[in-house]
Write a protein that holds these residues in place. Structure first.
Motif, PDB file in Angstrom:
ATOM      1  N   VAL A  27      26.394  49.703  42.039  1.00 27.81           N
ATOM      2  CA  VAL A  27      27.537  50.540  42.372  1.00 27.81           C
ATOM      3  C   VAL A  27      28.203  50.952  41.068  1.00 27.81           C
ATOM      4  CG1 VAL A  27      29.762  50.690  43.583  1.00 27.81           C
ATOM      5  CG2 VAL A  27      27.902  49.323  44.556  1.00 27.81           C
ATOM      6  N   ASP A  28      28.262  52.237  40.833  1.00 27.69           N
ATOM      7  CA  ASP A  28      28.895  52.789  39.627  1.00 27.69           C
ATOM      8  C   ASP A  28      28.451  52.105  38.338  1.00 27.69           C
ATOM      9  OD1 ASP A  28      30.253  54.684  41.131  1.00 27.69           O
ATOM     10  OD2 ASP A  28      32.016  53.411  41.380  1.00 27.69           O
ATOM     11  N   GLY A  29      27.158  51.903  38.203  1.00 24.32           N
ATOM     12  CA  GLY A  29      26.599  51.359  36.972  1.00 24.32           C
ATOM     13  C   GLY A  29      26.637  49.850  36.840  1.00 24.32           C
ATOM     14  N   THR A  30      27.194  49.149  37.804  1.00 19.83           N
ATOM     15  CA  THR A  30      27.237  47.688  37.768  1.00 19.83           C
ATOM     16  C   THR A  30      26.280  47.151  38.823  1.00 19.83           C
ATOM     17  OG1 THR A  30      29.549  47.674  37.066  1.00 19.83           O
ATOM     18  CG2 THR A  30      28.688  45.637  38.029  1.00 19.83           C
ATOM     19  N   GLU A  31      25.439  46.192  38.419  1.00 19.63           N
ATOM     20  CA  GLU A  31      24.493  45.603  39.367  1.00 19.63           C
ATOM     21  C   GLU A  31      25.116  44.377  40.023  1.00 19.63           C
ATOM     22  OE1 GLU A  31      19.760  45.114  39.614  1.00 19.63           O
ATOM     23  OE2 GLU A  31      20.694  44.357  37.778  1.00 19.63           O
ATOM     24  N   TYR A  32      24.987  44.325  41.343  1.00 16.97           N
ATOM     25  CA  TYR A  32      25.528  43.234  42.137  1.00 16.97           C
ATOM     26  C   TYR A  32      24.406  42.519  42.867  1.00 16.97           C
ATOM     27  CZ  TYR A  32      30.022  45.481  41.407  1.00 16.97           C
ATOM     28  OH  TYR A  32      31.137  46.024  40.829  1.00 16.97           O
ATOM     29  N   ALA A  33      24.573  41.221  43.037  1.00 13.86           N
ATOM     30  CA  ALA A  33      23.681  40.434  43.887  1.00 13.86           C
ATOM     31  C   ALA A  33      24.453  40.169  45.179  1.00 13.86           C
ATOM     32  CB  ALA A  33      23.314  39.118  43.211  1.00 13.86           C
ATOM     33  N   VAL A  55      28.512  37.358  50.062  1.00 12.89           N
ATOM     34  CA  VAL A  55      29.168  37.283  48.764  1.00 12.89           C
ATOM     35  C   VAL A  55      28.550  38.384  47.915  1.00 12.89           C
ATOM     36  CG1 VAL A  55      29.596  35.920  46.682  1.00 12.89           C
ATOM     37  CG2 VAL A  55      29.525  34.797  48.920  1.00 12.89           C
ATOM     38  N   VAL A  56      29.408  39.231  47.350  1.00 12.48           N
ATOM     39  CA  VAL A  56      28.953  40.309  46.470  1.00 12.48           C
ATOM     40  C   VAL A  56      29.411  39.937  45.062  1.00 12.48           C
ATOM     41  CG1 VAL A  56      29.113  42.763  45.957  1.00 12.48           C
ATOM     42  CG2 VAL A  56      29.127  41.980  48.341  1.00 12.48           C
ATOM     43  N   ALA A  57      28.477  39.527  44.229  1.00 15.72           N
ATOM     44  CA  ALA A  57      28.813  39.031  42.896  1.00 15.72           C
ATOM     45  C   ALA A  57      28.142  39.878  41.821  1.00 15.72           C
ATOM     46  CB  ALA A  57      28.365  37.578  42.748  1.00 15.72           C
ATOM     47  N   PRO A  58      28.880  40.217  40.767  1.00 17.10           N
ATOM     48  CA  PRO A  58      28.227  40.914  39.657  1.00 17.10           C
ATOM     49  C   PRO A  58      27.091  40.034  39.121  1.00 17.10           C
ATOM     50  CG  PRO A  58      30.614  40.936  39.397  1.00 17.10           C
ATOM     51  CD  PRO A  58      30.298  40.001  40.521  1.00 17.10           C
ATOM     52  N   ARG A  59      25.934  40.621  38.963  1.00 11.55           N
ATOM     53  CA  ARG A  59      24.767  39.855  38.513  1.00 11.55           C
ATOM     54  C   ARG A  59      25.014  39.191  37.161  1.00 11.55           C
ATOM     55  NH1 ARG A  59      18.742  42.475  38.108  1.00 11.55           N
ATOM     56  NH2 ARG A  59      17.601  40.560  37.696  1.00 11.55           N
ATOM     57  N   SER A  60      25.783  39.843  36.307  1.00 12.08           N
ATOM     58  CA  SER A  60      26.057  39.299  34.974  1.00 12.08           C
ATOM     59  C   SER A  60      26.939  38.055  35.011  1.00 12.08           C
ATOM     60  CB  SER A  60      26.724  40.368  34.104  1.00 12.08           C
ATOM     61  OG  SER A  60      27.975  40.738  34.667  1.00 12.08           O
ATOM     62  N   ARG A  61      27.553  37.745  36.147  1.00  9.32           N
ATOM     63  CA  ARG A  61      28.436  36.578  36.287  1.00  9.32           C
ATOM     64  C   ARG A  61      27.765  35.381  36.948  1.00  9.32           C
ATOM     65  NH1 ARG A  61      33.907  37.576  34.672  1.00  9.32           N
ATOM     66  NH2 ARG A  61      33.782  39.657  33.803  1.00  9.32           N
ATOM     67  N   PRO A  75      33.259  33.082  34.942  1.00 14.98           N
ATOM     68  CA  PRO A  75      34.233  34.108  34.554  1.00 14.98           C
ATOM     69  C   PRO A  75      33.824  34.871  33.297  1.00 14.98           C
ATOM     70  CG  PRO A  75      35.348  32.048  35.063  1.00 14.98           C
ATOM     71  CD  PRO A  75      33.871  31.763  35.040  1.00 14.98           C
ATOM     72  N   ASP A  76      33.128  34.201  32.376  1.00 16.00           N
ATOM     73  CA  ASP A  76      32.739  34.852  31.122  1.00 16.00           C
ATOM     74  C   ASP A  76      31.247  35.170  31.035  1.00 16.00           C
ATOM     75  OD1 ASP A  76      31.597  32.355  30.730  1.00 16.00           O
ATOM     76  OD2 ASP A  76      32.890  31.806  29.046  1.00 16.00           O
ATOM     77  N   GLY A  77      30.487  34.820  32.060  1.00 15.60           N
ATOM     78  CA  GLY A  77      29.046  35.068  32.045  1.00 15.60           C
ATOM     79  C   GLY A  77      28.241  34.023  31.301  1.00 15.60           C
ATOM     80  N   ILE A  78      28.920  33.001  30.754  1.00 12.76           N
ATOM     81  CA  ILE A  78      28.245  31.970  29.954  1.00 12.76           C
ATOM     82  C   ILE A  78      28.507  30.564  30.475  1.00 12.76           C
ATOM     83  CG2 ILE A  78      28.069  30.948  27.637  1.00 12.76           C
ATOM     84  CD1 ILE A  78      28.974  33.714  26.563  1.00 12.76           C
ATOM     85  N   GLU A  97      42.862  36.522  50.226  1.00 12.31           N
ATOM     86  CA  GLU A  97      42.694  36.538  48.769  1.00 12.31           C
ATOM     87  C   GLU A  97      42.733  35.101  48.264  1.00 12.31           C
ATOM     88  OE1 GLU A  97      45.509  39.180  46.949  1.00 12.31           O
ATOM     89  OE2 GLU A  97      44.837  40.888  48.128  1.00 12.31           O
ATOM     90  N   PHE A  98      41.870  34.784  47.311  1.00 11.91           N
ATOM     91  CA  PHE A  98      41.761  33.422  46.811  1.00 11.91           C
ATOM     92  C   PHE A  98      41.042  33.433  45.463  1.00 11.91           C
ATOM     93  CE2 PHE A  98      38.208  34.455  49.514  1.00 11.91           C
ATOM     94  CZ  PHE A  98      37.107  34.066  48.780  1.00 11.91           C
ATOM     95  N   ARG A  99      41.015  32.275  44.820  1.00 12.78           N
ATOM     96  CA  ARG A  99      40.263  32.099  43.568  1.00 12.78           C
ATOM     97  C   ARG A  99      39.099  31.167  43.854  1.00 12.78           C
ATOM     98  NH1 ARG A  99      42.338  34.271  39.230  1.00 12.78           N
ATOM     99  NH2 ARG A  99      41.179  33.032  37.729  1.00 12.78           N
ATOM    100  N   GLU A 100      37.964  31.496  43.284  1.00 14.47           N
ATOM    101  CA  GLU A 100      36.763  30.673  43.433  1.00 14.47           C
ATOM    102  C   GLU A 100      36.037  30.659  42.101  1.00 14.47           C
ATOM    103  OE1 GLU A 100      33.622  28.387  44.898  1.00 14.47           O
ATOM    104  OE2 GLU A 100      35.586  28.722  45.750  1.00 14.47           O
ATOM    105  N   GLN A 101      35.815  29.466  41.572  1.00  9.42           N
ATOM    106  CA  GLN A 101      35.106  29.268  40.313  1.00  9.42           C
ATOM    107  C   GLN A 101      35.703  30.128  39.193  1.00  9.42           C
ATOM    108  OE1 GLN A 101      30.765  29.075  40.813  1.00  9.42           O
ATOM    109  NE2 GLN A 101      31.125  28.676  42.983  1.00  9.42           N
ATOM    110  N   GLY A 102      37.034  30.178  39.169  1.00 12.46           N
ATOM    111  CA  GLY A 102      37.744  30.859  38.094  1.00 12.46           C
ATOM    112  C   GLY A 102      37.899  32.356  38.258  1.00 12.46           C
ATOM    113  N   LEU A 103      37.443  32.919  39.374  1.00 13.55           N
ATOM    114  CA  LEU A 103      37.522  34.366  39.592  1.00 13.55           C
ATOM    115  C   LEU A 103      38.322  34.673  40.859  1.00 13.55           C
ATOM    116  CD1 LEU A 103      33.770  35.172  38.902  1.00 13.55           C
ATOM    117  CD2 LEU A 103      35.693  35.739  37.418  1.00 13.55           C
TER     118      LEU A 103
END
Length: 138
Positions: A27-33, A55-61, A75-78, A97-103
């Protein structure tokens, strides 16, 4: 970045529940899993409704943890985000709305069930075009 085979072989731990990999989408240049699971909406009803959760998560995360053979969010990809203590809740009892694993996350109704979307991208992903690109076009 994890490849599709790694995503398929592991489960994503999210909200103290296990989600299986379903597909990749852009979606708009970002890959999601996109991950999914089935569960009952609430156990307190006489005939509980079975719903699908996504769950729609950015693949880079996404990170793979070999010790548990699980996928975690970062949160930082690392570095894996903090894992909250507690237990899983029924889908019908969860906050919007909630926080999960820092996001931060936002719960949204989508065709076929309920999706957890990254809060900073929820408005973009919840549009008709975003949902169609993610595979939620009914």
């Amino acid at each position: 970045m994890l490849d599709a085979a790694q995503l398929e072989a592991a489960v994503l731990e999210f909200r103290h529940k296990s989600f299986s990999f379903e597909r990749l989408a852009e979606v708009d240049g970002t890959e999601y899993a996109v991950f999914s699971r089935r569960e009952t909406e609430t156990e307190s009803k006489l005939r509980p409704k079975v719903i699908r959760l996504f769950v729609v998560a950015p693949r880079s995360r996404l990170l793979y943890e070999e010790e548990t053979e699980s996928l975690w969010l970062s949160p930082d990809g690392i570095t894996p985000g903090p894992r909250d203590p507690g237990t899983a809740q029924e889908a019908g009892a969860e906050a919007a709305e909630f926080r999960e694993q820092g996001l931060p996350w936002k719960r949204a109704t989508v065709p076929g069930g309920v999706a957890y979307l990254p809060q900073d991208r929820a408005a973009q992903l919840a549009t008709a075009d975003g949902l169609a690109a993610l595979g939620f076009d009914s």
